[in-house]
Design a protein around this motif. Sequence first.
Motif, PDB file in Angstrom:
ATOM      1  N   VAL A 112      10.013   1.282  -9.823  1.00  0.00           N
ATOM      2  CA  VAL A 112      11.017   2.357  -9.819  1.00  0.00           C
ATOM      3  C   VAL A 112      10.473   3.581 -10.545  1.00  0.00           C
ATOM      4  N   ARG A 113       9.797   3.388 -11.655  1.00  0.00           N
ATOM      5  CA  ARG A 113       9.202   4.517 -12.382  1.00  0.00           C
ATOM      6  C   ARG A 113       8.182   5.250 -11.507  1.00  0.00           C
ATOM      7  N   THR A 114       7.335   4.498 -10.832  1.00  0.00           N
ATOM      8  CA  THR A 114       6.333   5.110  -9.955  1.00  0.00           C
ATOM      9  C   THR A 114       7.011   5.859  -8.820  1.00  0.00           C
ATOM     10  N   HIS A 115       7.996   5.247  -8.220  1.00  0.00           N
ATOM     11  CA  HIS A 115       8.763   5.881  -7.144  1.00  0.00           C
ATOM     12  C   HIS A 115       9.379   7.192  -7.636  1.00  0.00           C
ATOM     13  N   ALA A 116       9.990   7.159  -8.797  1.00  0.00           N
ATOM     14  CA  ALA A 116      10.614   8.359  -9.367  1.00  0.00           C
ATOM     15  C   ALA A 116       9.585   9.455  -9.608  1.00  0.00           C
ATOM     16  N   SER A 117       8.455   9.078 -10.159  1.00  0.00           N
ATOM     17  CA  SER A 117       7.393  10.045 -10.431  1.00  0.00           C
ATOM     18  C   SER A 117       6.888  10.687  -9.140  1.00  0.00           C
ATOM     19  N   LEU A 118       6.699   9.900  -8.101  1.00  0.00           N
ATOM     20  CA  LEU A 118       6.229  10.421  -6.815  1.00  0.00           C
ATOM     21  C   LEU A 118       7.242  11.365  -6.176  1.00  0.00           C
ATOM     22  N   TYR A 149      20.841   6.749  -8.178  1.00  0.00           N
ATOM     23  CA  TYR A 149      20.745   8.075  -8.792  1.00  0.00           C
ATOM     24  C   TYR A 149      19.529   8.840  -8.252  1.00  0.00           C
ATOM     25  N   LEU A 150      18.390   8.179  -8.196  1.00  0.00           N
ATOM     26  CA  LEU A 150      17.167   8.828  -7.705  1.00  0.00           C
ATOM     27  C   LEU A 150      17.305   9.270  -6.261  1.00  0.00           C
ATOM     28  N   GLU A 151      17.974   8.477  -5.455  1.00  0.00           N
ATOM     29  CA  GLU A 151      18.159   8.823  -4.040  1.00  0.00           C
ATOM     30  C   GLU A 151      19.108  10.006  -3.859  1.00  0.00           C
ATOM     31  N   VAL A 166       9.952 -11.278  -8.164  1.00  0.00           N
ATOM     32  CA  VAL A 166       9.520 -10.034  -8.793  1.00  0.00           C
ATOM     33  C   VAL A 166      10.260  -9.941 -10.119  1.00  0.00           C
ATOM     34  N   SER A 167       9.512  -9.781 -11.186  1.00  0.00           N
ATOM     35  CA  SER A 167      10.135  -9.700 -12.513  1.00  0.00           C
ATOM     36  C   SER A 167      10.845  -8.357 -12.675  1.00  0.00           C
ATOM     37  N   LEU A 168      11.784  -8.322 -13.585  1.00  0.00           N
ATOM     38  CA  LEU A 168      12.485  -7.081 -13.894  1.00  0.00           C
ATOM     39  C   LEU A 168      11.490  -6.023 -14.373  1.00  0.00           C
ATOM     40  N   ALA A 169      10.514  -6.431 -15.172  1.00  0.00           N
ATOM     41  CA  ALA A 169       9.496  -5.490 -15.670  1.00  0.00           C
ATOM     42  C   ALA A 169       8.686  -4.901 -14.513  1.00  0.00           C
ATOM     43  N   GLN A 170       8.291  -5.725 -13.550  1.00  0.00           N
ATOM     44  CA  GLN A 170       7.525  -5.236 -12.396  1.00  0.00           C
ATOM     45  C   GLN A 170       8.377  -4.309 -11.548  1.00  0.00           C
ATOM     46  N   LEU A 171       9.617  -4.681 -11.330  1.00  0.00           N
ATOM     47  CA  LEU A 171      10.523  -3.852 -10.550  1.00  0.00           C
ATOM     48  C   LEU A 171      10.740  -2.499 -11.224  1.00  0.00           C
ATOM     49  N   LEU A 172      10.879  -2.510 -12.525  1.00  0.00           N
ATOM     50  CA  LEU A 172      11.042  -1.272 -13.277  1.00  0.00           C
ATOM     51  C   LEU A 172       9.799  -0.389 -13.155  1.00  0.00           C
ATOM     52  N   HIS A 199       0.811  -1.224   0.000  1.00  0.00           N
ATOM     53  CA  HIS A 199       0.000   0.000   0.000  1.00  0.00           C
ATOM     54  C   HIS A 199       0.843   1.272   0.000  1.00  0.00           C
ATOM     55  N   ASP A 200       2.098   1.189  -0.446  1.00  0.00           N
ATOM     56  CA  ASP A 200       2.972   2.350  -0.545  1.00  0.00           C
ATOM     57  C   ASP A 200       3.757   2.226  -1.841  1.00  0.00           C
ATOM     58  N   ASP A 201       3.694   3.242  -2.677  1.00  0.00           N
ATOM     59  CA  ASP A 201       4.365   3.201  -3.974  1.00  0.00           C
ATOM     60  C   ASP A 201       5.819   3.644  -3.923  1.00  0.00           C
ATOM     61  N   HIS A 202       6.282   4.099  -2.771  1.00  0.00           N
ATOM     62  CA  HIS A 202       7.691   4.452  -2.630  1.00  0.00           C
ATOM     63  C   HIS A 202       8.515   3.195  -2.393  1.00  0.00           C
ATOM     64  N   LEU A 203       9.748   3.243  -2.829  1.00  0.00           N
ATOM     65  CA  LEU A 203      10.710   2.171  -2.574  1.00  0.00           C
ATOM     66  C   LEU A 203      11.782   2.690  -1.634  1.00  0.00           C
ATOM     67  N   LEU A 204      12.387   1.789  -0.902  1.00  0.00           N
ATOM     68  CA  LEU A 204      13.526   2.134  -0.061  1.00  0.00           C
ATOM     69  C   LEU A 204      14.749   1.409  -0.584  1.00  0.00           C
ATOM     70  N   LEU A 205      15.840   2.102  -0.651  1.00  0.00           N
ATOM     71  CA  LEU A 205      17.119   1.507  -1.004  1.00  0.00           C
ATOM     72  C   LEU A 205      17.934   1.466   0.279  1.00  0.00           C
ATOM     73  N   LEU A 206      18.216   0.262   0.751  1.00  0.00           N
ATOM     74  CA  LEU A 206      18.943   0.092   2.000  1.00  0.00           C
ATOM     75  C   LEU A 206      20.284  -0.566   1.711  1.00  0.00           C
ATOM     76  N   ALA A 207      21.359   0.096   2.122  1.00  0.00           N
ATOM     77  CA  ALA A 207      22.703  -0.336   1.758  1.00  0.00           C
ATOM     78  C   ALA A 207      23.264  -1.440   2.638  1.00  0.00           C
ATOM     79  N   ASN A 208      22.740  -1.576   3.873  1.00  0.00           N
ATOM     80  CA  ASN A 208      23.366  -2.537   4.783  1.00  0.00           C
ATOM     81  C   ASN A 208      22.393  -2.995   5.861  1.00  0.00           C
ATOM     82  N   LEU A 209      22.866  -3.930   6.659  1.00  0.00           N
ATOM     83  CA  LEU A 209      22.056  -4.530   7.711  1.00  0.00           C
ATOM     84  C   LEU A 209      21.610  -3.512   8.750  1.00  0.00           C
ATOM     85  N   GLN A 210      22.464  -2.560   9.090  1.00  0.00           N
ATOM     86  CA  GLN A 210      22.104  -1.562  10.091  1.00  0.00           C
ATOM     87  C   GLN A 210      20.905  -0.731   9.641  1.00  0.00           C
TER      88      GLN A 210
END
Length: 107
Positions: A74-80, A103-105, A65-71, A12-23
């Motif tokens: 990412v497009r929705t996240h970028a637009s938001l 890049y988006l982050e 998750v397919s590459l197409a779905q993931l893309l 229920h959230d169109d944003h994605l999080l990019l997390l670099a590490n366990l912390q």
Amino acid sequence: MIAWPLLVKHPHDDHLLLLANLQLWLAELEINPSDEMMIIDSQGLSYHWRATADGGEFMLANEPVSLAQLLDWVRTHASLNGHCCTAKMGANTIEQVFEMMRYLEEN
């Protein structure tokens, strides 16, 4: 074994999080301890998080998750986040998807 970084998609959230590490992952769990989030690692494997009494564990998803779905995510996240021309965003590999997210982050 999880390959960092991760992309996290909450239900229920169109944003994605990019997390670099366990912390960063552990900090995210404190804020959003959802069992329903989808996790995609940098090798393209999809996981669900399952909370347990002693913390939790990553469970490999039955359906990747397919590459197409993931893309699309990412497009929705970028637009938001105010980026334009998201329809032109494309990737042929999971590595390119993670580069787009970095890049988006940063911008």
